[in-house]
Design a protein around this motif. Sequence first.
Motif, PDB file in Angstrom:
ATOM      1  N   GLU A  34       0.775  -1.133  -0.064  1.00 33.68           N
ATOM      2  CA  GLU A  34      -0.184   0.037   0.074  1.00 33.68           C
ATOM      3  C   GLU A  34       0.936   1.296  -0.029  1.00 33.68           C
ATOM      4  O   GLU A  34       0.453   2.309  -0.613  1.00 33.68           O
ATOM      5  CB  GLU A  34      -0.966  -0.030   1.145  1.00 33.68           C
ATOM      6  CG  GLU A  34      -2.033  -1.102   1.345  1.00 33.68           C
ATOM      7  CD  GLU A  34      -2.724  -1.356   2.614  1.00 33.68           C
ATOM      8  OE1 GLU A  34      -3.743  -1.799   2.557  1.00 33.68           O
ATOM      9  OE2 GLU A  34      -2.133  -0.876   3.590  1.00 33.68           O
ATOM     10  N   LEU A  35       2.013   1.235   0.661  1.00 35.18           N
ATOM     11  CA  LEU A  35       2.966   2.259   0.586  1.00 35.18           C
ATOM     12  C   LEU A  35       3.561   2.566  -0.633  1.00 35.18           C
ATOM     13  O   LEU A  35       3.684   3.686  -1.114  1.00 35.18           O
ATOM     14  CB  LEU A  35       4.030   2.180   1.564  1.00 35.18           C
ATOM     15  CG  LEU A  35       4.987   3.180   1.991  1.00 35.18           C
ATOM     16  CD1 LEU A  35       4.304   4.395   2.586  1.00 35.18           C
ATOM     17  CD2 LEU A  35       6.233   2.773   2.838  1.00 35.18           C
ATOM     18  N   ALA A  41       1.622   7.166  -6.684  1.00 32.75           N
ATOM     19  CA  ALA A  41       0.407   8.452  -6.882  1.00 32.75           C
ATOM     20  C   ALA A  41       1.102   9.531  -6.749  1.00 32.75           C
ATOM     21  O   ALA A  41       1.010  10.428  -7.514  1.00 32.75           O
ATOM     22  CB  ALA A  41      -0.691   8.235  -6.011  1.00 32.75           C
ATOM     23  N   GLU A  42       2.255   9.891  -5.705  1.00 27.59           N
ATOM     24  CA  GLU A  42       2.721  11.033  -5.519  1.00 27.59           C
ATOM     25  C   GLU A  42       3.707  11.068  -6.370  1.00 27.59           C
ATOM     26  O   GLU A  42       3.767  12.361  -6.637  1.00 27.59           O
ATOM     27  CB  GLU A  42       3.499  10.765  -3.998  1.00 27.59           C
ATOM     28  CG  GLU A  42       2.449  11.062  -2.809  1.00 27.59           C
ATOM     29  CD  GLU A  42       1.737  12.343  -2.806  1.00 27.59           C
ATOM     30  OE1 GLU A  42       2.163  13.356  -3.197  1.00 27.59           O
ATOM     31  OE2 GLU A  42       0.133  12.275  -2.474  1.00 27.59           O
ATOM     32  N   LEU A  43       4.502  10.278  -6.813  1.00 30.12           N
ATOM     33  CA  LEU A  43       5.384  10.678  -8.083  1.00 30.12           C
ATOM     34  C   LEU A  43       4.891  11.145  -9.378  1.00 30.12           C
ATOM     35  O   LEU A  43       5.213  11.950 -10.011  1.00 30.12           O
ATOM     36  CB  LEU A  43       5.980   9.235  -8.486  1.00 30.12           C
ATOM     37  CG  LEU A  43       6.986   8.849  -7.377  1.00 30.12           C
ATOM     38  CD1 LEU A  43       7.537   7.502  -7.706  1.00 30.12           C
ATOM     39  CD2 LEU A  43       8.266   9.829  -7.171  1.00 30.12           C
ATOM     40  N   LEU A  48       8.608  17.253  -8.582  1.00 30.96           N
ATOM     41  CA  LEU A  48       9.950  17.352  -8.030  1.00 30.96           C
ATOM     42  C   LEU A  48      10.362  16.061  -7.413  1.00 30.96           C
ATOM     43  O   LEU A  48      11.328  15.994  -6.859  1.00 30.96           O
ATOM     44  CB  LEU A  48       9.738  18.429  -6.864  1.00 30.96           C
ATOM     45  CG  LEU A  48       9.251  19.882  -7.338  1.00 30.96           C
ATOM     46  CD1 LEU A  48       9.450  20.869  -6.068  1.00 30.96           C
ATOM     47  CD2 LEU A  48      10.371  20.399  -8.513  1.00 30.96           C
ATOM     48  N   LEU A  49       9.563  15.041  -7.129  1.00 32.57           N
ATOM     49  CA  LEU A  49       9.880  13.763  -6.749  1.00 32.57           C
ATOM     50  C   LEU A  49      10.483  12.684  -7.827  1.00 32.57           C
ATOM     51  O   LEU A  49       9.966  12.692  -8.813  1.00 32.57           O
ATOM     52  CB  LEU A  49       8.625  13.079  -5.910  1.00 32.57           C
ATOM     53  CG  LEU A  49       8.246  13.709  -4.646  1.00 32.57           C
ATOM     54  CD1 LEU A  49       7.030  13.060  -4.183  1.00 32.57           C
ATOM     55  CD2 LEU A  49       9.434  13.400  -3.689  1.00 32.57           C
ATOM     56  N   GLU A  50      11.383  11.838  -7.271  1.00 33.42           N
ATOM     57  CA  GLU A  50      11.923  10.917  -8.242  1.00 33.42           C
ATOM     58  C   GLU A  50      12.242   9.774  -7.393  1.00 33.42           C
ATOM     59  O   GLU A  50      12.630   9.966  -6.196  1.00 33.42           O
ATOM     60  CB  GLU A  50      13.049  11.343  -9.038  1.00 33.42           C
ATOM     61  CG  GLU A  50      14.265  11.986  -8.382  1.00 33.42           C
ATOM     62  CD  GLU A  50      14.990  12.747  -9.356  1.00 33.42           C
ATOM     63  OE1 GLU A  50      16.485  12.592  -8.985  1.00 33.42           O
ATOM     64  OE2 GLU A  50      14.704  13.043 -10.705  1.00 33.42           O
ATOM     65  N   ARG A  51      12.328   8.745  -7.971  1.00 31.62           N
ATOM     66  CA  ARG A  51      12.589   7.400  -7.359  1.00 31.62           C
ATOM     67  C   ARG A  51      14.325   7.467  -7.350  1.00 31.62           C
ATOM     68  O   ARG A  51      14.750   7.955  -8.109  1.00 31.62           O
ATOM     69  CB  ARG A  51      12.285   6.053  -7.942  1.00 31.62           C
ATOM     70  CG  ARG A  51      10.706   5.946  -7.355  1.00 31.62           C
ATOM     71  CD  ARG A  51      10.328   4.488  -7.796  1.00 31.62           C
ATOM     72  NE  ARG A  51       8.935   4.067  -7.501  1.00 31.62           N
ATOM     73  CZ  ARG A  51       8.692   3.776  -6.466  1.00 31.62           C
ATOM     74  NH1 ARG A  51       9.491   3.523  -5.387  1.00 31.62           N
ATOM     75  NH2 ARG A  51       7.541   3.386  -6.174  1.00 31.62           N
ATOM     76  N   GLU A  52      14.662   6.842  -6.220  1.00 25.13           N
ATOM     77  CA  GLU A  52      16.177   6.702  -5.946  1.00 25.13           C
ATOM     78  C   GLU A  52      16.557   5.323  -6.391  1.00 25.13           C
ATOM     79  O   GLU A  52      16.125   4.297  -5.970  1.00 25.13           O
ATOM     80  CB  GLU A  52      16.502   6.703  -4.602  1.00 25.13           C
ATOM     81  CG  GLU A  52      18.050   6.545  -4.366  1.00 25.13           C
ATOM     82  CD  GLU A  52      18.376   6.630  -2.866  1.00 25.13           C
ATOM     83  OE1 GLU A  52      19.730   6.423  -2.365  1.00 25.13           O
ATOM     84  OE2 GLU A  52      17.545   6.845  -2.003  1.00 25.13           O
TER      85      GLU A  52
END
Length: 504
Positions: A34-35, A41-43, A48-52
């Motif tokens: 779920e997280l 969804a936030e990405l 301004l968000l990106e996965r590491e």
Amino acid sequence: MALSPRLEFRQAQSLTLTPQLMQSIRLLQLSHLELNEFVDAELLRNPLLEREDGGTENSDGEPPEQIERSTEISAYEDTVDRGERIQDADSIADGYDTAVDNVFPDQGAQDQLNPTSRLDRNGASESGEAPDIDQFVAARPRLSDHLEAQTNMILRVPADRMIARHLIDNLNEAGYLAVELQTIADLLGAEIGDVEAVLEAVQGCDPVGVFARSVAECLALQLRERDRLDPMMLALLDNLELLAEHNIAALMKIVGCDREDIADMLAEIRQLDPKPGRAFDAGPVEAVVPDVFVRPGPDGAWQIELNTEVLPRVLVNRVYYATVTKKARGSVDKSFLSDCLATANWLTKSLDQRAQTIIKVAAEIVRQQDGFLTHGIAHLRPMTLKMVAETIEMHESTVSRVTTNKYISTPRGLFEMKYFFTTAIASSDGGVEHSAEAVRHRIRQLIDAEAASDVLSDDTIAAVLKREQGIDVARRTVAKYREGMNIPSSVIRRRQKKNLENTV
């Protein structure tokens, strides 16, 4: 005392739950699946968000924000130049003025497997990624589609097909009809006799036993298909409760047969499928992935670490924020970017705080359950949310949220964190209290070790627990624990063991 309006000033402290605080609390109780969905969804919403992607430094040890622009361009140009130098199969075949199959015999077969992307000899696509194995796995048929195809051939009248469609829609996972026929008749405005006729017709569909309204009817449909539904078998199916109680003597008297006949009929029933619908609509079994690992350390202590493979890791792209902010002209754009930056900072901070809280709660659980991890379930200590919350100086609700849908991998196996929170049972000698789960385990051990000639009653089990381990437990508590473990009463267990001895 006269009543009159007046003004008063009061000073008081109160806790206000802001939307972000409420969201942070909500993140605690989310499972890792779920997280990840929430972060995805936030990405999508936040630019301004990106996965590491694991590595956060280049070969020189510099963070990615400090990589020179020329380095990025040269790497890009090198990739493009190399891609231009490598010709595809079509270009090479055109150069030889022939077909692709003559130059690359395996190319045609690969293109048929995946017409949108070519695969190399190692099974990788042009993008360098291995093919998804799910693309080559046959999908399991759905029970509703399987039955609808059959009913369309069996039933010719559109009204009957409509009734059959509603019957299919009301089947549960096991293939049983979950509603009354009168309910379907009232819903469709049909006669109950028409619904019963359609039901009788569709009960012959494959798999045999679907559309049954009880276990007895399901077994009867399968026995009828095998031409084994005789009067004795019908009498047996009408008294399945005696079979569940292992009251073979009373069952033989009602059915009117001897022990050899009843054994043959039971052998036939064991070959049937009481849940014929389970072969369909069953999704793939998903393994439980632990959130925390507990391993023995070299110094004898326990090492606790988070499973970083399931935790989403996100970064705030401040370089992109600085670049876009310079080009933002309107107040709406600037406000949007400020909100995105604030949300991104909050998310990264909340994820880090969530991870620290989980590891903190897990460490306290391991500390209090050291006996269980070392010696087994018999040494499981009674533990409550309050005990953990007071030790780590958190609220009980926070501990409850952290332990919800979280799993911990230990040398004793994989457990949900809630498993370690059990009630306490007092000791008869005033000593250390016993965990309810440890008491259940001991009850199961006593029942598994009992002989057919000496089946233990609930009173006897309670007496043994008090005599051997000083566990002060009442008979009704033993009965409640036994029923919770799906263990039958002493009367039924005695019949089971005697029947087993007679069979052997």
